[in-house]
Design an enzyme around this catalytic site. Structure first.
Site, short mmCIF file in Angstrom:
data_model
loop_
_atom_site.label_atom_id
_atom_site.label_comp_id
_atom_site.label_asym_id
_atom_site.label_seq_id
_atom_site.Cartn_x
_atom_site.Cartn_y
_atom_site.Cartn_z
CB SER A 129 9.39 13.46 2.73
OG SER A 129 8.56 12.45 3.23
CE LYS A 184 9.38 6.23 2.33
NZ LYS A 184 9.43 7.69 2.44
NE ARG A 193 5.73 4.73 1.91
CZ ARG A 193 6.41 3.78 1.25
NH1 ARG A 193 6.25 2.50 1.54
NH2 ARG A 193 7.28 4.13 0.31
#
Length: 225
Positions: free
Chosen positions: A116, A145, A45
């Site tokens: 998600s 995040k 990521r």
């Protein structure tokens, strides 16, 4: 990489997510240490301030993928479908802001697809669209995040299992070895972490403690049933 649900449940047990911006040490070293500690799945990521772009991103992805391949750890790419196809990654993980799961499924064929989901509507749509597993969270408060949704605790996991939704589930958000067990108890098949491993003093030890916490809880649940 076509895999069945039981295999995916095992992959999800200790799911490590990382990019260069999450590490204080060399990302390759961190990944190797995490694998020694017992992670079962890895997601590349590369997001956030000062994240790598273009060729630099591609080269890091290839290096981390090679480490995963050498250690039989599935390699998942976050969001970047083109990159995943270019390097023949084992799968992709997408959020609700990305392309819809049915379109991504068409692009990636039988590769692993994670989505998600934050509520029942999103979960059911992801399942209908061909998701192999759902990422549920944030379970606990997280600072990783910037666009994280509201904290859910264990309630959504319990709701999904109470409705007899059997798809593999992984919890994410603020998870550590100390608070992992209740997530498994609530119905998750595993936990996904970023900083708990990537910024740990010892990524290997952190991964090991997470693995122990998850496996102990899974074994306890088996014994109860």
């Amino acid at each position: 990489m076509a895999v069945n649900s039981e295999a995916i449940r095992k992959f999800l047990r200790v799911y490590f997510i990382m990019g260069s911006v999450n590490c204080q040490k060399d990302p390759e070293e961190v990944l190797l240490a995490a694998i020694r500690g017992g992670i079962s799945l890895f997601q590349f990521r590369e997001k956030g301030n000062a994240c790598l772009q273009g060729e630099d991103k591609l080269q890091l992805a290839k290096k981390l993928q090679t480490i995963c391949r050498n250690n039989q750890i599935p390699f998942i790419v976050n969001d970047d479908i083109e990159l995943a196809l270019e390097i023949d990654a084992d799968g992709v993980h997408i959020g609700q802001e990305d392309e819809s799961a049915d379109i991504v499924r068409q692009k990636i064929g039988s590769k692993i697809l994670g989505v998600s989901a934050h509520n029942l509507i999103e979960a059911r749509k992801a399942i209908d669209d061909g998701a192999d597993y759902l990422g549920i969270g944030p379970i606990y408060p997280t600072s990783t995040k910037e666009d994280a949704k509201a904290v859910q605790g264990h309630s959504f996991l319990k709701e999904l299992r109470a409705l007899d939704i059997q798809i593999p589930l992984v919890g994410i958000g603020g998870i550590t070895a100390e608070n992992a067990a209740p997530i498994i108890g609530a119905g998750a098949d595993g936990v996904s972490v970023i900083t708990a491993i990537s910024q740990a003093e010892s990524p290997e030890e952190s991964a090991r403690l997470l693995s122990i916490a998850v496996l102990n809880e899974l074994n306890e649940l088996k014994n109860v049933h």
